[in-house]
Design a protein around this motif. Structure first.
Motif, PDB file in Angstrom:
ATOM      1  N   PHE A 138       0.843  -1.200   0.000  1.00  0.00           N
ATOM      2  CA  PHE A 138       0.000   0.000   0.000  1.00  0.00           C
ATOM      3  C   PHE A 138       0.869   1.238   0.000  1.00  0.00           C
ATOM      4  CE2 PHE A 138      -2.724   2.979   2.709  1.00  0.00           C
ATOM      5  CZ  PHE A 138      -3.281   3.566   1.582  1.00  0.00           C
ATOM      6  N   GLU A 139       0.688   2.031  -1.046  1.00  0.00           N
ATOM      7  CA  GLU A 139       1.539   3.195  -1.264  1.00  0.00           C
ATOM      8  C   GLU A 139       1.124   4.407  -0.426  1.00  0.00           C
ATOM      9  OE1 GLU A 139       1.219   4.532  -5.316  1.00  0.00           O
ATOM     10  OE2 GLU A 139       3.295   5.184  -5.364  1.00  0.00           O
ATOM     11  N   GLY A 140      -0.148   4.466  -0.029  1.00  0.00           N
ATOM     12  CA  GLY A 140      -0.693   5.702   0.519  1.00  0.00           C
ATOM     13  C   GLY A 140      -0.705   5.789   2.030  1.00  0.00           C
ATOM     14  N   THR A 141      -1.660   6.559   2.538  1.00  0.00           N
ATOM     15  CA  THR A 141      -1.790   6.764   3.976  1.00  0.00           C
ATOM     16  C   THR A 141      -3.222   6.404   4.404  1.00  0.00           C
ATOM     17  OG1 THR A 141      -2.757   8.979   4.035  1.00  0.00           O
ATOM     18  CG2 THR A 141      -0.387   8.848   3.606  1.00  0.00           C
ATOM     19  N   PRO A 142      -3.418   6.154   5.695  1.00  0.00           N
ATOM     20  CA  PRO A 142      -4.777   5.793   6.145  1.00  0.00           C
ATOM     21  C   PRO A 142      -5.772   6.945   6.034  1.00  0.00           C
ATOM     22  CG  PRO A 142      -3.234   5.888   8.000  1.00  0.00           C
ATOM     23  CD  PRO A 142      -2.422   6.039   6.761  1.00  0.00           C
ATOM     24  N   ALA A 143      -5.282   8.151   5.753  1.00  0.00           N
ATOM     25  CA  ALA A 143      -6.162   9.325   5.759  1.00  0.00           C
ATOM     26  C   ALA A 143      -6.454   9.864   4.359  1.00  0.00           C
ATOM     27  CB  ALA A 143      -5.525  10.418   6.604  1.00  0.00           C
ATOM     28  N   TYR A 144      -5.969   9.178   3.326  1.00  0.00           N
ATOM     29  CA  TYR A 144      -6.159   9.703   1.978  1.00  0.00           C
ATOM     30  C   TYR A 144      -6.851   8.701   1.066  1.00  0.00           C
ATOM     31  CZ  TYR A 144      -5.204  11.651  -2.615  1.00  0.00           C
ATOM     32  OH  TYR A 144      -5.343  12.159  -3.886  1.00  0.00           O
ATOM     33  N   PRO A 145      -7.845   9.053   0.274  1.00  0.00           N
ATOM     34  CA  PRO A 145      -8.458  10.382   0.237  1.00  0.00           C
ATOM     35  C   PRO A 145      -9.342  10.676   1.445  1.00  0.00           C
ATOM     36  CG  PRO A 145      -9.522   8.913  -1.342  1.00  0.00           C
ATOM     37  CD  PRO A 145      -8.411   8.144  -0.729  1.00  0.00           C
ATOM     38  N   ASN A 146      -9.591   9.656   2.280  1.00  0.00           N
ATOM     39  CA  ASN A 146     -10.343   9.918   3.509  1.00  0.00           C
ATOM     40  C   ASN A 146     -10.025   8.805   4.519  1.00  0.00           C
ATOM     41  OD1 ASN A 146     -12.082   7.639   2.962  1.00  0.00           O
ATOM     42  ND2 ASN A 146     -12.907   8.920   1.317  1.00  0.00           N
ATOM     43  N   PHE A 147     -10.634   8.903   5.679  1.00  0.00           N
ATOM     44  CA  PHE A 147     -10.301   7.973   6.754  1.00  0.00           C
ATOM     45  C   PHE A 147     -10.864   6.559   6.564  1.00  0.00           C
ATOM     46  CE2 PHE A 147      -9.844  12.125   8.947  1.00  0.00           C
ATOM     47  CZ  PHE A 147      -8.514  11.991   9.313  1.00  0.00           C
ATOM     48  N   SER A 148     -11.505   6.322   5.438  1.00  0.00           N
ATOM     49  CA  SER A 148     -12.027   4.967   5.173  1.00  0.00           C
ATOM     50  C   SER A 148     -11.034   4.121   4.381  1.00  0.00           C
ATOM     51  CB  SER A 148     -13.331   5.054   4.382  1.00  0.00           C
ATOM     52  OG  SER A 148     -14.281   5.788   5.098  1.00  0.00           O
ATOM     53  N   ARG A 149      -9.899   4.696   4.039  1.00  0.00           N
ATOM     54  CA  ARG A 149      -9.024   4.030   3.066  1.00  0.00           C
ATOM     55  C   ARG A 149      -8.636   2.597   3.456  1.00  0.00           C
ATOM     56  NH1 ARG A 149      -5.468   5.348  -1.303  1.00  0.00           N
ATOM     57  NH2 ARG A 149      -5.632   3.421  -2.489  1.00  0.00           N
ATOM     58  N   TYR A 150      -8.168   2.391   4.683  1.00  0.00           N
ATOM     59  CA  TYR A 150      -7.782   1.026   5.084  1.00  0.00           C
ATOM     60  C   TYR A 150      -8.945   0.051   4.879  1.00  0.00           C
ATOM     61  CZ  TYR A 150      -3.370   2.009   7.678  1.00  0.00           C
ATOM     62  OH  TYR A 150      -2.090   2.322   8.056  1.00  0.00           O
ATOM     63  N   TRP A 151     -10.105   0.496   5.334  1.00  0.00           N
ATOM     64  CA  TRP A 151     -11.253  -0.426   5.339  1.00  0.00           C
ATOM     65  C   TRP A 151     -11.708  -0.706   3.916  1.00  0.00           C
ATOM     66  CZ3 TRP A 151      -9.191  -0.952   9.566  1.00  0.00           C
ATOM     67  CH2 TRP A 151      -9.008   0.067  10.486  1.00  0.00           C
ATOM     68  N   GLU A 152     -11.582   0.300   3.057  1.00  0.00           N
ATOM     69  CA  GLU A 152     -11.936   0.079   1.651  1.00  0.00           C
ATOM     70  C   GLU A 152     -10.976  -0.909   0.987  1.00  0.00           C
ATOM     71  OE1 GLU A 152     -12.206   4.052   0.131  1.00  0.00           O
ATOM     72  OE2 GLU A 152     -14.268   4.256   0.847  1.00  0.00           O
ATOM     73  N   ILE A 153      -9.708  -0.817   1.343  1.00  0.00           N
ATOM     74  CA  ILE A 153      -8.718  -1.750   0.768  1.00  0.00           C
ATOM     75  C   ILE A 153      -9.028  -3.182   1.219  1.00  0.00           C
ATOM     76  CG2 ILE A 153      -6.278  -2.427   0.805  1.00  0.00           C
ATOM     77  CD1 ILE A 153      -5.581   0.561   1.063  1.00  0.00           C
ATOM     78  N   ILE A 154      -9.328  -3.318   2.490  1.00  0.00           N
ATOM     79  CA  ILE A 154      -9.632  -4.660   3.020  1.00  0.00           C
ATOM     80  C   ILE A 154     -10.837  -5.250   2.287  1.00  0.00           C
ATOM     81  CG2 ILE A 154     -10.452  -5.932   5.049  1.00  0.00           C
ATOM     82  CD1 ILE A 154      -8.799  -3.846   6.744  1.00  0.00           C
ATOM     83  N   ALA A 155     -11.871  -4.428   2.126  1.00  0.00           N
ATOM     84  CA  ALA A 155     -13.097  -4.907   1.478  1.00  0.00           C
ATOM     85  C   ALA A 155     -12.853  -5.208  -0.004  1.00  0.00           C
ATOM     86  CB  ALA A 155     -14.201  -3.864   1.630  1.00  0.00           C
TER      87      ALA A 155
END
Ligand code: 6R9
Length: 661
Positions: free
Chosen positions: A342-359
């Protein structure tokens, strides 16, 4: 300091124990590798007969081209620990080739780029081809067995390709986290005597471009031994290329065949160096070796993470740290499962990023540091969305996880269907040392639980150096016998290795951490010994006070440091960042002091509470308490290099707050 071996009733007495959730078994592809009784039996065997235990496991988990005869030799006192000596193997063959041959189309790397719309999946056979071409390139540049190659790359699949290409030809990688300044990179390249640097034109993180190649250029002004720089084109923006030194990744790789035979390595040949900070002095190049490190990575991947074929492992940490080395690169690939980059951060573009990746990728495992969890908890639960039901294991690493945060991870992210693993280990240990076993160990929030196989922890009295036996004890954490993935030396300074780790408590490996063992034998890591505060002969852990503070609803994050005091020895000082809805008022500071009094006792109450916008942190999220200590003791002019902080500007702000309070 603790005067003598005084048994203490550890806080865990009343702590709730969590069984592995039934839902984990229901969604498991088979069943977990171990049941708790099996862990107990195997653990006993691993301590009493390590030769048999590790010999069997090493043969099961790795492919050896030439088998070893001797499982282990040497010891802590002589500083010559070695494992699987006569064995010959190649790390890259074990991580890539054997899976590429067995299941060429199996996913190896799941690349999730900074922009959510961007990314790709790389199969094992594709990975093998890329790795071979880069390996060939390095060989053509004159890199040979035993040379070191520096890797300074963003979190992109090519970083993993670089790791594996280097070890394929028997060279040693020294990965420098791409958030480090050019000076830090220069020091590491010089110390390791790297001849080639692998990098990218630019990085991309949180929507911003990072001038990766420029930083390399600045670093290399003082590294005349670097003959070549291989540049991967990530963004395509124009960057200066130095004639005769710099080459483009794609130009070079297109010249060479897609297969390059792996080099046969001795088990004790170096695999990599990774620089890490000690409490003093310049960073140490911790050296890991091939056979032992790989056995540790594969064994913990299998048992701790309970990895099974088809699993998808999501380590959020950067490959520039040990967590990335072992659990983003080596452990999942050695076991043939897919790993997230994962290249990005947990806050970009919003705070859902980690959870969206998992899903999106249906990850079965997710592993990150509590600092990220605190950020996301603070942002609010409404950001947790999407179908996270693929998850079985949620890991935490790098710092103690407060009970509050643990529970949030369990309830809100894991929806009480996952096993939470608080994994304790270090750059020097190579792989987990105290940790729950996935799908197996009952857990207590805030405790890293029980030792991994082959790890014989002990608690010693910091003053007398005597071992504190039995349960309900607290002191300094050491390890009593060698294990395969332990570091073998500090690059270029074996004496420093001996002095730091083995000459402190004779006959033991010194972790630098303090810990408690509760009435059931569970371990509670308190924090670095250098973070211990001693107030009127009460020895306090800054981590413990921080855990108390974070229980207050207004607190987002806190850091506690001790400062010398004539009367009481030391005083406790708390730096606190509040959640957005709360204000910095004298009442609030009083409340926070009361919170600690209430939770631990009046003796632990901070002398001062400083409310600040943010805490100084390293790029990996570790709070730099040293800086806070210096500010408090009026040594603002001796803060050292703050350029490696993730937020250097916060230092000025903290100095102002301290002066105004
Ligand atoms: C893996 C990693 C090591 C230090 C270690 C300790 C702290 C790591 C922890 C933890 C409490 C945990 N630490 N894991 N403290 N609970 N689960 O982080 O390696 O960067 O070398 O740091 O981190 O203080 O000594 P490294």
């Amino acid at each position: 300091m603790v005067p003598e071996a005084q048994p203490v009733v550890v806080e865990a007495q009343g702590a709730k124990t969590f069984a592995v959730p039934q839902a984990l078994f229901d969604k498991h592809p088979g069943k977990p590798h171990l049941a708790f009784e099996e862990y107990r039996a195997k653990y006993k065997e691993s301590i009493e007969n390590p030769t048999q235990f590790w010999g069997d496991l090493a043969r099961e988990l790795l492919h050896w081209d030439i088998p070893f005869q001797t499982v282990k030799n040497g010891g802590f006192e002589t500083g010559d620990v070695s494992w699987f000596m006569e064995g010959r193997l190649n790390a890259c063959y074990n991580a890539v080739d054997r899976h590429a041959f067995a299941e060429p189309n199996g996913p190896a790397v799941i690349y999730e780029a900074d922009e959510p719309s961007d990314g790709r999946i790389i199969t094992y056979s594709e990975l093998l081809r890329e790795v071979c071409k880069l390996a060939y390139t390095l060989k053509e540049m004159g890199i040979k067995k035993g040379d070191t190659v520096a890797i300074y790359m963003p979190m992109i699949p090519e970083a993993i390709v670089a790791f594996l290409a280097v070890v394929r030809i028997g060279a040693i990688h020294t990965v420098v986290f791409a958030g480090f300044s050019s000076e830090s990179l220069r020091d590491r390249v010089q110390d390791a005597k790297s001849k080639v640097v692998i990098t990218a034109d630019e990085g991309k993180r949180g929507g911003k471009n990072i001038a990766t190649k420029k930083i390399v250029d600045a670093a290399l002004e003082e590294c005349p031994d670097v003959k070549n720089v291989i540049v991967y084109r990530r963004t395509g923006n124009e960057v200066p290329m130095k004639e005769g030194r710099d080459v483009w990744w794609h130009d070079e790789l297109s010249k060479y065949p897609a297969y390059c035979p792996p080099e046969l390595m001795a088990s004790e040949d170096p695999l990599f160096l990774l620089y890490t900070s000690g409490s003093t002095g310049k960073p140490k190049g911790v050296m890991h070796t091939t056979g032992g490190y790989l056995v540790g990575a594969a064994a913990t991947g299998k048992y701790v993470f309970d990895l099974h074929p088809g699993d998808k492992m999501g380590t959020a940490g950067d490959v520039g740290w040990i967590t990335g080395h072992t659990y983003c690169v080596y452990a999942p690939l050695l076991l043939g499962v897919a790993t997230l980059v994962f290249e990005g951060t947990p806050a970009y573009p919003n705070f859902s990023r980690y959870w969206e990746i998992i899903a999106k990728h249906k990850l079965t495992h997710f592993y990150c540091a509590p600092t990220a969890l605190r950020l996301l908890k603070r942002a609010g639960d409404h950001h947790i969305k999407g179908d996270l039901s693929s998850l079985r294991i949620l890991g935490s690493v790098g710092e103690p996880i407060a009970e509050e945060v643990w529970r949030w991870y369990h309830e809100k992210v894991g929806r009480e269907e996952c096993h939470i693993l608080d994994t304790y280990w270090q750059t020097e240990t190579g792989s987990h040392v105290i940790t729950p076993i996935g799908g197996c160990t009952p857990t207590k929030p805030g405790s890293a639980s029980l030792p991994f196989f082959g790890i014989e922890p002990a608690i010693v009295d910091p003053v007398t150096g005597r071992e504190l036996v039995g349960n309900d004890v607290e002191g300094v954490l050491v390890i009593k016998q060698p294990w395969p993935s332990m570091a073998r030396t500090v690059w270029g300074s074996h004496q420093r290795y001996m002095d730091t780790y083995f000459n402190v408590y004779k006959g033991c490996y010194f972790t630098g951490d303090s810990a408690a063992r509760d009435y059931e034998g569970y371990y509670w890591i308190r924090g670095r010994v250098d973070d211990v505060v001693n107030v009127s002969a009460h020895r306090l852990s800054t981590a413990e006070i921080e855990a108390a503070l974070i229980q207050h609803p207004a607190v987002a994050e806190s850091a506690v440091v001790g400062v010398a005091d004539e009367l009481t020895g030391q005083t406790v000082n708390a730096f606190v960042a509040l959640k957005d809805a709360y204000k910095n008022t004298p009442e609030m500071r009083k409340e926070l002091t009361m919170q600690v009094r209430k939770s631990i006792g009046p003796f632990a109450a901070p002398k001062a509470v400083y409310i600040v916008d943010d805490l100084p942190k390293t790029r990996s999220g570790k709070i730099m308490r040293r800086i806070l200590r210096k500010i408090l003791s009026g040594e603002e002019d001796q803060l050292g290099d703050i350029s490696t902080l993730s937020n250097p500007s916060v230092v000025e702000h903290i100095i102002n707050v301290v002066h105004e309070t």
